[in-house]
Design a protein around this motif. Structure first.
Motif, short mmCIF file in Angstrom:
data_model
loop_
_atom_site.label_atom_id
_atom_site.label_comp_id
_atom_site.label_asym_id
_atom_site.label_seq_id
_atom_site.Cartn_x
_atom_site.Cartn_y
_atom_site.Cartn_z
N ASN A 138 -1.28 11.49 1.15
CA ASN A 138 -2.26 12.27 1.90
C ASN A 138 -3.54 11.48 2.13
N GLY A 139 -3.36 10.17 2.44
CA GLY A 139 -4.47 9.31 2.80
C GLY A 139 -5.20 8.67 1.65
N GLN A 140 -4.83 9.02 0.41
CA GLN A 140 -5.50 8.45 -0.76
C GLN A 140 -4.50 7.61 -1.57
N PRO A 141 -4.98 6.59 -2.30
CA PRO A 141 -4.06 5.80 -3.11
C PRO A 141 -3.23 6.70 -4.02
N LEU B 80 0.09 5.34 -0.05
CA LEU B 80 -0.92 6.40 -0.01
C LEU B 80 -0.25 7.76 -0.05
N GLU C 25 -0.75 7.95 -7.01
CA GLU C 25 -0.45 7.67 -8.42
C GLU C 25 1.07 7.64 -8.58
N SER D 262 0.84 -1.20 0.00
CA SER D 262 0.00 0.00 0.00
C SER D 262 0.88 1.25 0.00
#
Length: 805
Positions: A512-515, A510, A517, A508
């Motif tokens: 800033n807390g998002q998946p 992330l 790119e 994983s």
């Protein structure tokens, strides 16, 4: 080694008053530069305590040992300030003082210590007084003792290609001088080094003194001097010392990597430390000159090592015979040499390969070595050390407070303070995160200044949070290494692989807390964007427990697996297991293994627990007696911190690979004594291990090396009186290359009324190789049996096993 990026280097050199023309001469260098360790402030619970122990314990301890063992006195004698007629044991003993000065200097860059700095000033003054007027600095010659050391030759450089180590001493002097200069801004040691380096420039070269260094290190020392002074003559000399190597000289050979021109070498051979230092020097010179032939050679050599000659702990150098690389796939465990110095050299080499190529596979090897085969070289207390780092032991291996040849001890003191310099790399607006270590780093990119902060409990936990704080919004690429172990690929190549059926790990990343790119590039997740204050990259590499299998060509590891969790290799050690024994343990390769963190054990470690069985032999039967037990594994780096005992990295999953507990025979219950003081070898005589042949060194064996032509003895004192009538011995003979052969002759004596009486043998005393040699004699009732052995005229002898019936 740690070098400043060109922009930082220019500012730094100007501030310290080095000639302003120096940076302009550095036209080429590594495309990637390490972020200097002085800019990486480690604050985690794994590396920070180890660096502190090195500063608080190891460095003062090693400096004191240099004083107590006479290494400082060597310089005083050379300076004419001490008039006794003594010297230390080895011609390279000067380097121990240089290396600990280097380590102390690195330590000063991390934390100021006025008392230590003052002591270094005193030592440097002593070193300077020992230097001859033309720059020559080699205490063993300058001190002019009544009995000169036989290694140094009658005149300068005469035995350099063999044993004198004059250039080896210079190389470590150069490394120390640059470190001290960078730490303090003082030129005292640097000026000594410049004077010595200028002498080497005037003496060596094509058409002048055409000799190669017998032990490589001067090459990397000269490239460091070149970077600091800008004197191209130093770089040219480093290249000469590489190019002058080759066949046709009295000391040319594989042992010192001079059997071919360096550009024609494509496999790792000979003394492992010398080799890895040379490959590191070749990388330095290639980076600074653009020499593609060097690159081609070391690329091929690297492939040879990682595919055929690398221990699972990251150690290199399989055999104590020449402290050398062995044949492909010949990776014995109990006799593994895997010298601490070789592990350090392997880190240097792989870090340079990364700087050249920008590929994470080199960091994978570096990390494996760093956390395992290197870190195992020093005790948790910082004052006991390993020279070899075996992967199995019957209890004959234990840490020592000091060695006569102390290279590994002083090498460890100089390495650990610089460890933070391996965490990051940078190239233009590309920033590489190579290691996961709690730290705060201040980095200057073309896009601007940026602070990176890592928060992690690595290597026990795979979660890491990287906070990116640029001075102002800045666009650059963050390359985050995805470790090979987290991709079910323990090492580059196929020397070690995950056991079949190992599920893929879910990684994983992330932002800033998002998946996040990102793109994958050479083993890195590349996040390219305009970064803003307090951007956070969160990583989660699952710490699944991996069972590793070796290539089927590695005979020593057949029917065994090794345990890895994250970057940490594990081993079974006596104190954690039933009866303090581990060689007889068998664990099913499908057994469930659980991880348990134990904060009070070995300064806090995660251990692995699983179900297994122990196997024992029984009288008059080939069947084994088995009993179930809980099996515990600890990190390999932490073994032998609780005294000598059994240990193994590779765990049998088949009976054939295990060593069942021996039957309590007459020999097994006897007290052993012998005409050699090394009692660690005594257990080899009665351990009931069946050797494959006389030269089998995969387990413990007994020997009288380096004695030759003498009458020696070995003795069993029984636990009670027995009536005996035969005895068998399996000789150790490591010919044609080793120093042991079957004996010239041997005899048996039994104790009678306190006297030794020869047995009345009815069969001859055999000296055949690769078999038991049995002697039959008239029955005698006795409490002890002694074997007298006449060594061959030009060799020693040894014993694999001695049986009494």
């Amino acid at each position: 080694m740690n070098f400043f990026s060109r922009k930082i280097l220019i500012v730094w050199l100007v501030c310290l008053g080095v000639a302003s023309t120096a940076p302009a001469q550095l036209k080429k260098d590594y495309p990637i530069q390490p972020v200097p360790f002085t800019q990486v402030h480690v604050s985690d619970s794994f590396w920070a305590p180890k660096i502190k122990v090195n500063a608080d314990v190891s460095i003062p301890y090693t400096l004191e040992q240099c004083r107590k063992t006479g290494r400082i006195d060597n310089f005083l004698r050379a300076a004419g300030k001490l008039s006794d007629d003594k010297m230390t044991e080895y011609t390279f003993d000067d380097t121990d003082l240089y290396k600990v000065i280097e380590g102390a200097s690195y330590s000063l860059q991390v934390q100021k210590n006025p008392e230590l700095e003052k002591y270094l000033d005193t030592l440097i003054a002593i070193i300077g007084a020992a230097q001859e007027k033309d720059g020559y600095l080699y205490t063993f010659r300058t001190m002019k003792t009544t009995h000169p050391h036989p290694w140094m030759g009658a005149k300068r450089w005469e035995k350099e290609e063999d044993l004198s180590h004059e250039l080896y001493n210079s190389g470590h002097l150069f490394e120390a001088a640059v470190a001290h200069y960078q730490a303090t801004g003082k030129k005292t040691l640097l000026n000594i080094a410049i004077k010595n380096a200028d002498l080497l420039v005037s003496v060596f070269g094509f058409g002048k003194e055409e000799r190669f260094p017998g032990h490589q290190i001067v090459e990397t020392g000269l490239t460091r001097m070149y970077r600091v002074t800008g004197k191209k003559e130093y770089l040219d000399l480093a290249k000469f010392f590489l190019d002058v190597r080759g066949p046709g000289k009295p000391n040319s050979g594989e042992y010192n990597q001079s059997y071919k021109k360096v550009t024609e070498q494509h496999e790792a051979v000979g003394h492992a430390v010398r080799a890895a230092y040379m490959y590191t020097g070749m990388a330095d010179v290639a980076a600074l000159t653009g020499n593609q032939q060097y690159l081609s050679a070391i690329d091929n050599i690297w492939q040879d090592v990682v595919n055929r000659k690398l221990y699972v702990t990251g150690g290199i150098g399989a055999t104590g015979n020449g402290e050398a690389f062995g044949q492909p796939y010949d990776l014995p465990n109990m006799s593994a040499y895997a010298e601490t110095c070789a592990a350090i050299a392997n880190v240097y080499w792989n870090s340079r390969m990364f700087l050249l190529h920008g590929d994470a596979k080199y960091i994978d090897v570096m990390e494996r070595t760093l956390y395992n085969g290197l870190l195992s070289g020093v005790s948790l207390s910082g004052d006991h050390f390993f020279y070899p780092n075996p992967l199995a032991s019957m209890g004959q291996h234990q840490r020592s407070a000091w060695f006569g040849c102390a290279c590994c001890i002083s090498n460890m003191t100089r390495f650990l303070p610089s460890m933070p310099g391996y965490v990051y790399g940078q190239h233009a607006d590309h920033l590489y995160v190579n290691l996961f270590v709690g730290n705060t780093a201040d980095i200057t990119l073309p896009a601007g200044k940026v602070t990176l902060t890592q928060r992690t409990n690595y290597p026990w936990d795979g979660k890491t949070e990287i906070t990116v704080t640029p001075a102002k919004a800045a666009a650059f690429a963050l390359h985050v290494r995805i470790p090979g172990w987290a991709q079910n690929k323990p090492v580059p190549g196929h020397l070690y692989v995950d056991a079949p059926g190992t599920p893929p790990k879910k990684i994983s990343i992330l932002l800033n807390g998002q998946p996040a790119e990102y793109r994958l590039e050479k083993g890195y997740a590349v996040l390219e964007r305009t970064w803003k204050t307090n951007d956070k990259v969160s990583l989660d590499f699952p710490m699944d427990i991996q069972k590793l299998l070796a290539d089927s060509l590695v005979e020593a590891d057949k029917n065994r697996f090794a345990l890895q969790r994250g970057p940490i290799m594990y081993c079974l050690e006596g104190p954690d297991n039933k009866d303090a024994s581990v060689q007889h343990i068998i664990v099913d390769k499908n057994a469930v293994v659980k991880a348990v963190y134990k904060p009070s054990l070995l300064n806090g470690v995660t251990v692995l627990e699983m179900d297994g069985v122990s196997a024992s032999r029984q009288l008059n039967s080939t069947a084994l007696v088995k009993s179930h037990q809980t099996v515990t594994a600890i990190p390999y780096y932490a073994w032998a911190n609780r005294g000598a005992g059994e240990m193994t990295v590779w765990i049998p999953y088949e009976e054939a690979a295990a060593r069942p507990k021996p039957i309590p025979t007459i020999a097994a219950k006897s007290k052993v004594s012998a005409s050699v003081p090394n009692k660690k070898m005594y257990m080899a005589l009665n351990d009931q291990f069946e050797p494959k042949d006389s030269k089998d060194n995969s387990t413990l064996y007994f020997h009288w090396w380096p004695k030759q032509g003498t009458l020696e003895w070995v003795q069993y004192d029984f636990d009670q009186e027995y009536t005996i009538s035969s005895s068998s011995v399996y000789w150790y003979d490591d010919g044609p290359f080793g120093g042991c052969r079957v004996p010239a002759s041997w005899k048996l004596y039994y104790k009678s009324a306190g006297e030794w009486v020869p047995v009345k043998n009815v069969s001859g005393y055999g000296t055949a190789k690769d078999q038991y040699n049995a002697v039959q004699f008239d029955p005698v009732k006795t409490s002890a049996l002694k074997m007298e052995v006449q060594l061959p005229a030009e060799n020693a002898a040894g014993i694999q096993e001695w049986i009494v019936q």
